[in-house]
Design a protein around this motif. Structure first.
Motif, PDB file in Angstrom:
ATOM      1  N   ASP A 128      -3.345 -22.736   1.352  1.00 38.72           N
ATOM      2  CA  ASP A 128      -2.274 -23.255   0.490  1.00 38.72           C
ATOM      3  C   ASP A 128      -1.012 -22.396   0.550  1.00 38.72           C
ATOM      4  OD1 ASP A 128      -3.798 -25.384  -0.386  1.00 38.72           O
ATOM      5  OD2 ASP A 128      -4.303 -24.465  -2.331  1.00 38.72           O
ATOM      6  N   THR A 129      -1.192 -21.089   0.712  1.00 40.43           N
ATOM      7  CA  THR A 129      -0.038 -20.183   0.684  1.00 40.43           C
ATOM      8  C   THR A 129       0.435 -19.772   2.074  1.00 40.43           C
ATOM      9  OG1 THR A 129      -1.494 -18.268   0.398  1.00 40.43           O
ATOM     10  CG2 THR A 129      -0.586 -19.276  -1.601  1.00 40.43           C
ATOM     11  N   GLY A 130      -0.220 -20.281   3.131  1.00 37.07           N
ATOM     12  CA  GLY A 130       0.255 -20.029   4.487  1.00 37.07           C
ATOM     13  C   GLY A 130      -0.165 -18.705   5.094  1.00 37.07           C
ATOM     14  N   VAL A 131      -1.272 -18.155   4.636  1.00 32.90           N
ATOM     15  CA  VAL A 131      -1.765 -16.899   5.218  1.00 32.90           C
ATOM     16  C   VAL A 131      -2.140 -17.134   6.678  1.00 32.90           C
ATOM     17  CG1 VAL A 131      -3.614 -15.171   5.130  1.00 32.90           C
ATOM     18  CG2 VAL A 131      -2.553 -15.975   3.012  1.00 32.90           C
ATOM     19  N   LYS A 132      -1.749 -16.220   7.527  1.00 33.39           N
ATOM     20  CA  LYS A 132      -2.018 -16.282   8.969  1.00 33.39           C
ATOM     21  C   LYS A 132      -2.727 -15.007   9.412  1.00 33.39           C
ATOM     22  CE  LYS A 132       0.405 -20.102   9.634  1.00 33.39           C
ATOM     23  NZ  LYS A 132      -0.262 -21.243   9.139  1.00 33.39           N
ATOM     24  N   PRO A 133      -3.347 -15.021  10.581  1.00 35.35           N
ATOM     25  CA  PRO A 133      -4.055 -13.820  11.063  1.00 35.35           C
ATOM     26  C   PRO A 133      -3.199 -12.561  11.074  1.00 35.35           C
ATOM     27  CG  PRO A 133      -4.659 -15.696  12.408  1.00 35.35           C
ATOM     28  CD  PRO A 133      -3.547 -16.166  11.487  1.00 35.35           C
ATOM     29  N   GLU A 134      -1.914 -12.702  11.337  1.00 35.13           N
ATOM     30  CA  GLU A 134      -1.058 -11.512  11.405  1.00 35.13           C
ATOM     31  C   GLU A 134      -0.829 -10.845  10.050  1.00 35.13           C
ATOM     32  OE1 GLU A 134       1.717 -15.184  11.712  1.00 35.13           O
ATOM     33  OE2 GLU A 134      -0.200 -14.580  12.561  1.00 35.13           O
ATOM     34  N   HIS A 135      -1.207 -11.507   8.959  1.00 36.13           N
ATOM     35  CA  HIS A 135      -1.066 -10.903   7.637  1.00 36.13           C
ATOM     36  C   HIS A 135      -2.176  -9.903   7.332  1.00 36.13           C
ATOM     37  CE1 HIS A 135       1.327 -14.700   6.901  1.00 36.13           C
ATOM     38  NE2 HIS A 135       2.190 -13.713   6.763  1.00 36.13           N
ATOM     39  N   TYR A 136      -3.325 -10.072   7.934  1.00 40.03           N
ATOM     40  CA  TYR A 136      -4.476  -9.226   7.603  1.00 40.03           C
ATOM     41  C   TYR A 136      -4.262  -7.743   7.904  1.00 40.03           C
ATOM     42  CZ  TYR A 136      -7.105 -13.223   6.108  1.00 40.03           C
ATOM     43  OH  TYR A 136      -7.520 -14.321   5.396  1.00 40.03           O
ATOM     44  N   PRO A 137      -3.662  -7.371   9.031  1.00 37.49           N
ATOM     45  CA  PRO A 137      -3.414  -5.938   9.249  1.00 37.49           C
ATOM     46  C   PRO A 137      -2.452  -5.340   8.216  1.00 37.49           C
ATOM     47  CG  PRO A 137      -3.294  -7.123  11.322  1.00 37.49           C
ATOM     48  CD  PRO A 137      -3.370  -8.157  10.227  1.00 37.49           C
ATOM     49  N   LYS A 138      -1.532  -6.144   7.718  1.00 42.17           N
ATOM     50  CA  LYS A 138      -0.612  -5.660   6.685  1.00 42.17           C
ATOM     51  C   LYS A 138      -1.362  -5.330   5.401  1.00 42.17           C
ATOM     52  CE  LYS A 138       3.327  -8.175   8.525  1.00 42.17           C
ATOM     53  NZ  LYS A 138       4.415  -9.107   8.283  1.00 42.17           N
ATOM     54  N   VAL A 139      -2.333  -6.166   5.070  1.00 35.64           N
ATOM     55  CA  VAL A 139      -3.129  -5.917   3.870  1.00 35.64           C
ATOM     56  C   VAL A 139      -3.964  -4.651   4.062  1.00 35.64           C
ATOM     57  CG1 VAL A 139      -4.965  -6.799   2.378  1.00 35.64           C
ATOM     58  CG2 VAL A 139      -3.127  -8.321   3.155  1.00 35.64           C
ATOM     59  N   ALA A 140      -4.580  -4.508   5.218  1.00 35.46           N
ATOM     60  CA  ALA A 140      -5.371  -3.299   5.483  1.00 35.46           C
ATOM     61  C   ALA A 140      -4.498  -2.059   5.390  1.00 35.46           C
ATOM     62  CB  ALA A 140      -6.027  -3.382   6.858  1.00 35.46           C
ATOM     63  N   ALA A 141      -3.287  -2.141   5.922  1.00 39.07           N
ATOM     64  CA  ALA A 141      -2.377  -0.996   5.901  1.00 39.07           C
ATOM     65  C   ALA A 141      -1.930  -0.649   4.483  1.00 39.07           C
ATOM     66  CB  ALA A 141      -1.166  -1.274   6.785  1.00 39.07           C
ATOM     67  N   ALA A 142      -2.039  -1.587   3.562  1.00 35.52           N
ATOM     68  CA  ALA A 142      -1.716  -1.324   2.161  1.00 35.52           C
ATOM     69  C   ALA A 142      -2.958  -0.940   1.358  1.00 35.52           C
ATOM     70  CB  ALA A 142      -1.054  -2.553   1.541  1.00 35.52           C
ATOM     71  N   LEU A 143      -4.092  -1.575   1.659  1.00 33.49           N
ATOM     72  CA  LEU A 143      -5.315  -1.354   0.882  1.00 33.49           C
ATOM     73  C   LEU A 143      -5.932   0.024   1.109  1.00 33.49           C
ATOM     74  CD1 LEU A 143      -7.577  -2.322  -0.981  1.00 33.49           C
ATOM     75  CD2 LEU A 143      -8.668  -3.354   1.030  1.00 33.49           C
ATOM     76  N   LEU A 144      -6.093   0.411   2.353  1.00 36.71           N
ATOM     77  CA  LEU A 144      -6.799   1.666   2.619  1.00 36.71           C
ATOM     78  C   LEU A 144      -6.075   2.879   2.030  1.00 36.71           C
ATOM     79  CD1 LEU A 144      -8.147   0.878   6.184  1.00 36.71           C
ATOM     80  CD2 LEU A 144      -9.362   0.728   4.010  1.00 36.71           C
ATOM     81  N   PRO A 145      -4.760   2.997   2.187  1.00 38.00           N
ATOM     82  CA  PRO A 145      -4.085   4.118   1.529  1.00 38.00           C
ATOM     83  C   PRO A 145      -4.136   4.030   0.000  1.00 38.00           C
ATOM     84  CG  PRO A 145      -2.683   3.205   3.247  1.00 38.00           C
ATOM     85  CD  PRO A 145      -3.860   2.285   3.083  1.00 38.00           C
ATOM     86  N   ALA A 146      -4.136   2.811  -0.531  1.00 42.78           N
ATOM     87  CA  ALA A 146      -4.221   2.651  -1.986  1.00 42.78           C
ATOM     88  C   ALA A 146      -5.565   3.159  -2.498  1.00 42.78           C
ATOM     89  CB  ALA A 146      -4.012   1.191  -2.374  1.00 42.78           C
TER      90      ALA A 146
END
Length: 148
Positions: free
Chosen positions: A89-107
């Motif tokens: 529904d929100t248009g998530v694509k495969p290229e978004h997943y590395p961005k989330v990992a790059a934010a989640l792991l340091p958090a």
């Protein structure tokens, strides 16, 4: 799925459950702060749900559920289906997943500190996240194809 998790990785991720239960919302709040530095990603999110704390709470619960069920992912079928529907529904694509990992792991490290979020713990979470990302990407591809 092209990766599977070792027993050690599963044990490490499961062992973080108590810390996630206690600090999950702080982790997801810190993750979103990092993630939203990319305005194009921020625009994909309902900011009212961010401002109310609903989205960080929802994601924290999802991460905890994933950690607690990492050895029995079939138990997450309903949650995965809801995530896939929302992502499509929100248009998530495969290229978004590395961005989330790059934010989640340091958090995770920022909130839990280096004594708990050791390099070994972050590596295990990195592997676990990759497995979940591959699962979601595959299911989202099916949903996008069905919608076309």
């Amino acid at each position: 799925m092209s990766i599977s998790l070792s027993a050690q990785t599963i044990a490490i991720v499961k062992s973080t459950g108590p810390a996630l239960r206690k600090h999950g919302v702080a982790i997801t709040t810190a993750m979103y702060a990092r993630l939203f530095q990319d305005e194009s990603v921020k625009a994909m999110f309902d900011q009212a749900a961010q401002d109310s704390g609903e989205q960080p709470r929802r994601l924290a619960a999802a991460i905890l559920g994933f950690a607690e069920n990492i050895d029995k992912l079939e138990a997450l079928g309903g949650a995965v289906a809801r995530m896939v529907a929302r992502h499509v529904d929100t248009g998530v694509k495969p290229e978004h997943y590395p961005k989330v990992a790059a934010a989640l792991l340091p958090a995770i490290r920022d909130v839990l500190g280096e004594e708990i979020a050791t390099d070994e713990v972050l590596a295990a979470w990195g592997e676990a996240y990759q497995l979940l990302a591959e699962l979601l990407i595959a299911k989202e591809a099916e949903a996008y194809a069905e919608a076309a």
